[in-house]
Design an enzyme around this catalytic site. Structure first.
Site, PDB file in Angstrom:
ATOM      1  NE  ARG A  57      -1.269  -2.207   3.228  1.00 25.17           N
ATOM      2  CZ  ARG A  57      -2.177  -3.154   3.263  1.00 25.17           C
ATOM      3  NH1 ARG A  57      -3.423  -2.874   3.427  1.00 25.17           N
ATOM      4  NH2 ARG A  57      -1.814  -4.411   3.148  1.00 25.17           N
ATOM      5  CB  THR A  58       3.827   2.417   1.867  1.00 23.27           C
ATOM      6  OG1 THR A  58       3.210   2.060   3.104  1.00 23.27           O
ATOM      7  CG2 THR A  58       4.572   3.725   2.048  1.00 23.27           C
ATOM      8  CE  LYS A  85      23.610  -5.287 -10.763  1.00 27.87           C
ATOM      9  NZ  LYS A  85      23.817  -4.467 -11.958  1.00 27.87           N
ATOM     10  NE  ARG A 107       7.972   0.685   3.535  1.00 27.86           N
ATOM     11  CZ  ARG A 107       6.785   0.200   3.919  1.00 27.86           C
ATOM     12  NH1 ARG A 107       6.498  -1.062   3.754  1.00 27.86           N
ATOM     13  NH2 ARG A 107       5.897   0.995   4.465  1.00 27.86           N
ATOM     14  CG  HIS A 135       5.371   4.111   8.061  1.00 25.58           C
ATOM     15  ND1 HIS A 135       5.401   4.883   6.918  1.00 25.58           N
ATOM     16  CD2 HIS A 135       4.683   2.985   7.729  1.00 25.58           C
ATOM     17  CE1 HIS A 135       4.754   4.240   5.956  1.00 25.58           C
ATOM     18  NE2 HIS A 135       4.312   3.099   6.415  1.00 25.58           N
TER      19      HIS A 135
HETATM   20  C1  NCD Z   1       3.183  -0.783   7.920  1.00 23.56           C
HETATM   21  C2  NCD Z   1       4.666  -0.849   7.658  1.00 23.56           C
HETATM   22  O1  NCD Z   1       5.111  -1.253   6.599  1.00 23.56           O
HETATM   23  O2  NCD Z   1       5.386  -0.502   8.578  1.00 23.56           O
HETATM   24  N1  NCD Z   1       2.400  -0.980   6.783  1.00 23.56           N
HETATM   25  C3  NCD Z   1       2.167   0.046   5.948  1.00 23.56           C
HETATM   26  O3  NCD Z   1       3.034   0.822   5.601  1.00 23.56           O
HETATM   27  N2  NCD Z   1       0.904   0.182   5.557  1.00 23.56           N
HETATM   28  C4  NCD Z   1       2.734  -1.658   9.000  1.00 23.56           C
HETATM   29  C5  NCD Z   1       3.094  -3.101   8.939  1.00 23.56           C
HETATM   30  O4  NCD Z   1       3.669  -3.601   7.985  1.00 23.56           O
HETATM   31  O5  NCD Z   1       2.765  -3.767   9.913  1.00 23.56           O
END
Ligand code: NCD
Length: 311
Positions: A57-58, A85, A107, A135
């Protein structure tokens, strides 16, 4: 206008700046409800999604947000990037910078990776989740959803339940809630709490049932199986019995209390299907808000003029 170049840690932002992001997201949410969901705001801007850890989703949400603002969005995943690499993050940063990109969403499994990237780039950096640290856009979209659903954030009591030790969602959410004048309580078994949970700055409870009737919001976290070194729980079934939301626990909640979850949900663990699909759950509203909030973050960081929102 917010004065920051990057969005890395939510505590860098003031209450006024967070409010400005939420207000801007509100106008973008209206655009997202139109038949034609596109604005020219970021035409000619290049946005790179550098995702070195799993995400559905992110990553999708940032991609949609960038495209709705007419930016050119390029996705890199861990397996296709040169970090696999052996390239250092600093070299990756300088390489992306040499291509004149404007904004990088990162990320990473490593806490501090977005800060390091920011130090080596001219581009704006947005933290899309770093290890178990922060986050910030998740906390902002949660705040947006709370404000839309309950009309305010200030004065609310929010129980954040589950894997407090390993979830980066807690790191940003507790801080944001405190900045906005709400009262977070972290709730979970001792084995899923950090060494000194009081350092988070929230009230701490080791039982859910004791505090459940006080909560305006029950915010369930996923157990971060990918980050656990040893098993902290006898079984997921026992965890669900003590800390999961089911029909019986929904009856102990305040009448208008809502259920939130950042996703992905482990159905049957943190929430039963009845709880996840109930009218109290605003989980898909959180996903929906995510696009508008990420549009607002990109727009404000990249200068904010001529949004075309009113057009
Ligand atoms: C979260 C994450 O990746 O930290 N999910 C997200 O970004 N929607 C929460 C999770 O993975 O538990």
């Amino acid at each position: 206008m917010i004065k920051h170049k990057h969005l890395i840690d939510i505590e860098d932002y003031s209450k006024e700046e967070i409010t400005e992001i939420l207000d801007t997201a509100k106008s973008f949410k209206e655009v997202n409800d139109r038949a034609i969901k596109k604005l020219p705001t970021l035409r000619g801007r290049t946005i790179i999604n550098l995702f070195m850890e799993a995400s559905t989703r992110t990553r999708t949400s940032f991609e949609i947000a960038g495209k709705r603002l007419s930016g050119d969005v390029i996705n890199f995943s861990a397996s296709s990037s040169s970090t696999s690499k052996g390239e250092t993050l600093a070299d990756t940063a300088e390489t992306l910078d040499a291509m004149n990109c404007d904004l990088v969403v990162v990320r990473s499994k490593q806490e501090g990776a977005p800060r390091l990237l920011a130090r080596h780039m001219k581009a704006h950096v947005v933290n899309g989740g770093d290890g178990k640290h922060q986050h910030p856009t998740q906390a902002l979209l949660d705040a947006f959803t709370i404000r839309e659903t309950l009309g305010r954030i200030e004065g609310l009591t929010i129980g954040i339940v589950g894997d407090i030790a390993h979830s980066r969602v807690v790191g940003s959410l507790v801080r944001l809630l405190k900045i906005m004048g709400a009262s977070p309580i972290v709730i979970g078994p001792p084995t899923l709490m950090p060494a000194c949970p009081e350092l988070l700055g929230a009230r701490v409870s080791y039982t859910l049932d004791d505090v459940l009737p006080e909560l305006d919001i029950v915010y369930m976290l996923r157990i971060q199986l990918e980050r656990l070194e040893a098993s902290p729980l006898p079984s997921l079934r026992e965890y669900a019995m003590l800390y999961g939301i089911n029909t019986k626990r929904m009856r102990s909640m305040k009448e208008d209390a809502i259920i939130m979850h950042p996703g992905p949900i482990n159905r049957g663990v943190e929430l039963t299907a009845e709880a996840a699909d109930s009218d109290r759950a605003v989980i898909l509203d959180q996903v929906n808000s995510g696009v508008a909030v990420r549009m607002a973050v990109m727009y404000l960081l990249l200068g904010g003029e001529g949004s075309g929102v009113a057009s």
